[in-house]
Write a protein that holds these residues in place. Structure first.
Motif, PDB file in Angstrom:
ATOM      1  N   GLY A 163       2.404   2.125  -3.310  1.00 43.84           N
ATOM      2  CA  GLY A 163       1.556   2.499  -4.439  1.00 43.84           C
ATOM      3  C   GLY A 163       0.707   1.417  -5.061  1.00 43.84           C
ATOM      4  O   GLY A 163       0.079   1.653  -6.094  1.00 43.84           O
ATOM      5  N   THR A 164       0.653   0.225  -4.465  1.00 49.20           N
ATOM      6  CA  THR A 164      -0.244  -0.802  -5.003  1.00 49.20           C
ATOM      7  C   THR A 164      -1.687  -0.411  -4.665  1.00 49.20           C
ATOM      8  O   THR A 164      -1.951   0.035  -3.544  1.00 49.20           O
ATOM      9  N   PRO A 165      -2.613  -0.539  -5.635  1.00 48.05           N
ATOM     10  CA  PRO A 165      -3.993  -0.148  -5.361  1.00 48.05           C
ATOM     11  C   PRO A 165      -4.550  -0.813  -4.101  1.00 48.05           C
ATOM     12  O   PRO A 165      -4.261  -1.987  -3.827  1.00 48.05           O
ATOM     13  N   ILE A 166      -5.359  -0.053  -3.370  1.00 51.23           N
ATOM     14  CA  ILE A 166      -5.881  -0.538  -2.085  1.00 51.23           C
ATOM     15  C   ILE A 166      -6.721  -1.793  -2.273  1.00 51.23           C
ATOM     16  O   ILE A 166      -6.692  -2.705  -1.440  1.00 51.23           O
ATOM     17  N   VAL A 167      -7.438  -1.886  -3.391  1.00 53.33           N
ATOM     18  CA  VAL A 167      -8.279  -3.062  -3.623  1.00 53.33           C
ATOM     19  C   VAL A 167      -7.406  -4.324  -3.736  1.00 53.33           C
ATOM     20  O   VAL A 167      -7.775  -5.401  -3.261  1.00 53.33           O
ATOM     21  N   LEU A 168      -6.224  -4.162  -4.323  1.00 53.33           N
ATOM     22  CA  LEU A 168      -5.303  -5.299  -4.451  1.00 53.33           C
ATOM     23  C   LEU A 168      -4.710  -5.680  -3.099  1.00 53.33           C
ATOM     24  O   LEU A 168      -4.551  -6.864  -2.798  1.00 53.33           O
TER      25      LEU A 168
ATOM     26  N   PHE B 224       0.834  -1.203   0.000  1.00 46.53           N
ATOM     27  CA  PHE B 224       0.000   0.000   0.000  1.00 46.53           C
ATOM     28  C   PHE B 224       0.871   1.257   0.000  1.00 46.53           C
ATOM     29  O   PHE B 224       0.666   2.175  -0.802  1.00 46.53           O
TER      30      PHE B 224
END
Lengths: 427, 153
Positions: free
Chosen positions: A21-26, A18
């Motif tokens: 920068g990894t999307p929160i949904v992932l 998170f």
């Protein structure tokens, strides 16, 4: 590997992803997938099937519809008429356009129940106008992002529907309870906008004109009719809160196509697609939050949290303050609906045990949750406005700080004076 | 996405008005609208996978050296592929079960439930295709890949 080790590894990994920068949904999906596959907490099939059942809640249908209402009201020219009225009405204050933006957000929120729709619509209309009048672009962006948070407090409201369904409270009662807190938040942000504008010499006050205000009010009649349909539909018992979202969509479509005639039939698909893309951002997070909550429950997080919090929540004020602190922290890292799904069932019973009225606590929870829309690292309104303006997310977040402080003060007042939430319910 | 959204709006808004005027409403309207919403949401999710525009805290990633930034994007794509595999595999089980039992969509007499359920593995297959597409574009031409946040809004 022990259950605790798996949870720890998954949590550290998700947090690192998170931050980088990894999307929160992932991050949410990966956490659940790791915990389910490497431990005996829940079978992995639960995660696989959550995509099918997580969103299977009738109340959630209000989400795409409120977003669409916002886009239709904007494309049909009704939002512009509402903002024109707000501008005419607040001509006499310093920073008239900034104040009008926050006030127009309040009016718009009374038709749409979505914060993202409110911020996006007002942002698209008011930010360019504010820039033309000499406001600092980042301040204009921060004003629209902050004003948008009342989208889910002034009824109708998506969060109130989900909260009501989840905790067995009437969404209609929550809508009524949200009116004064919503107006209070708009007032707090309007005062902030006026003070900052005055200090910077932006948009000085002008002589108000009753005729101009009256004419603008008349031009905005379709907007007022939309507000009346939404509110009378719910409070008159004609429609359920979810149905009202659909009815207002049809109203926005008809009003834009036939009355203002600013919405052309050929433009309708583009408006629908725009709304669909916003829904595609938020709905997956909501869907995955259901399985996240199930996994939390299986691990025993709610019981653990309740056990941890209970000693701190003896008495009314310790309970309220502890909950407010938790809601604020949760709002900085999660979306509003997942916050309700994950934390409301844990905190609401503890607050009720401490003597807090359930409707009053719902207001405390939802206002705190809404404040999370402008708190980094995860502030949805900041993302939305950053996407519209191409201004850096963190710069908007920093410029929104004065607004954040003002709504925090309003939040404290809402918590201290239960009457603000309960008086219209005659409780 | 357009027919799905139109269907949801017409079903929920139209049903509300219909009930107000005639005091009746269809039994299947709400269920069908929910299925359309689920499909719409995951197809919308696939759209944002393609444009790398899912909500993320990218303040740190944007400041990283280019190679590390690209590595982050590759990791994102790989996670999407893994999650898609899990969802497709297990949600297909549910589709098979609905087909085997001959279940019908709630409120309807004959509309097969498995058709509605199959939209979930189908839309997640689209997510997998989009992630794969992103990955291929990224590996072929690292400079030409869409940057995070390049989609709408």
């Amino acid at each position: 590997m022990s259950r605790d080790t798996v949870v720890l590894i998954a949590s550290v990994l998700a947090a690192l992803l998170f931050v980088f920068g990894t999307p929160i949904v992932l991050c949410m999906g990966l956490w659940v997938a790791i915990v389910c596959s490497l431990s005996d907490i829940l079978p992995l099939s639960n995660f696989g099937q959550s995509a099918m059942f997580g969103l299977k809640i009738f109340a959630l249908l209000a989400m795409p519809l409120f977003i669409l209402t916002g886009d239709l009201i904007r494309a049909g020219g009704i939002a512009v008429r509402l903002t024109d009225f707000a501008r005419a009405a607040f001509k006499f204050v310093p920073g008239q356009l900034a104040v009008a933006t926050t006030a127009a957000c309040g009016a718009f929120a009374a038709i749409s129940g979505s914060n993202a729709a409110t911020a996006a619509t007002m942002g698209r209309i008011m930010i360019p106008e504010m820039q033309r009048r000499g406001y600092e672009p980042v301040f204009a962006a921060a004003t629209a992002a902050s004003g948008g948070i009342v989208g889910v407090i002034i009824p109708p409201s998506l969060i109130f529907i989900v909260y009501g369904v989840l905790l067995g409270l009437s969404p209609g009662d929550l809508f009524i309870a949200g009116i004064i807190p919503g107006i209070l938040m708009v007032a707090a942000m309007s005062i902030t906008a006026a003070v900052i504008s005055k200090r910077n010499g932006w948009d000085p006050p002008a002589r108000p004109s009753l005729r101009e205000t009256g004419a603008a009010a008349w031009r905005a009649n379709l907007g007022f009719l939309g507000i009346i349909i939404a509110l009378a539909g719910i409070f008159g018992g004609f429609f359920s809160p979810t149905e009202v979202a659909g009815v207002v969509v049809l109203y926005g479509l008809v009003a834009g196509l036939l009355f203002t005639r600013e919405l052309k039939l050929r433009d309708v698909p583009a408006v629908f697609l725009e709304s669909a893309t916003i829904n595609g951002l938020i709905a997956p997070i909501v869907g995955l939050s259901i399985i996240l909550q199930e996994t939390f429950t299986a691990i025993g997080v709610p019981a653990l949290m309740q056990g941890f919090l209970e000693p701190m929540m003896h008495g009314y004020w310790p309970a309220v303050l502890t909950c407010m602190a938790l809601i604020l922290i949760a709002g900085t890292i999660l979306e509003s609906v997942p916050n309700v799904i994950l934390f409301a069932p844990i905190l609401a019973p503890l607050a009720a045990k401490a003597g807090v009225d359930p409707i009053h606590f719902a207001m405390i929870f939802c206002v705190g949750d809404a404040i999370g829309f402008i708190t980094p690292p995860y502030g949805l309104n900041l993302f939305v406005i950053s996407g519209i303006t191409n201004l850096p997310y963190m710069r908007i977040a920093m410029r929104a700080m004065p607004y954040l402080i003002s709504v925090l003060i309003a939040w404290v007042l809402i918590a201290v004076f239960p009457q603000l939430s309960l008086v219209l319910l005659r409780k | 996405m357009l027919p799905l959204y139109t269907f949801i709006a017409l079903m929920i808004g139209g049903e509300g008005i219909l009930r107000y005027i005639t005091s009746t409403q269809t039994q299947w309207g709400g269920t069908a609208a929910i299925q359309a919403f689920i499909f719409l949401s995951w197809v919308g999710c696939a759209y944002h996978v393609r444009h790398r525009s899912h909500l993320s805290f990218d303040a740190i990633r944007n400041r990283l050296p280019r190679k590390l930034r690209l590595a982050g994007m590759v990791i994102d794509d790989l996670i999407w592929l893994v999650l898609s595999g899990i969802v497709i595999y297990y949600s297909w089980d549910v589709v098979e079960m609905h087909r085997m039992l001959g279940a019908t969509l709630e409120g309807t007499d004959s509309f097969p439930q498995w058709v509605a359920s199959a939209t979930v593995p189908l839309s997640w297959a689209l997510i997998a295709v989009r992630a794969l597409q992103d990955l291929v574009i990224l590996l072929r031409d690292p400079g030409g890949a869409p940057q995070p946040g390049s989609g709408s809004p």
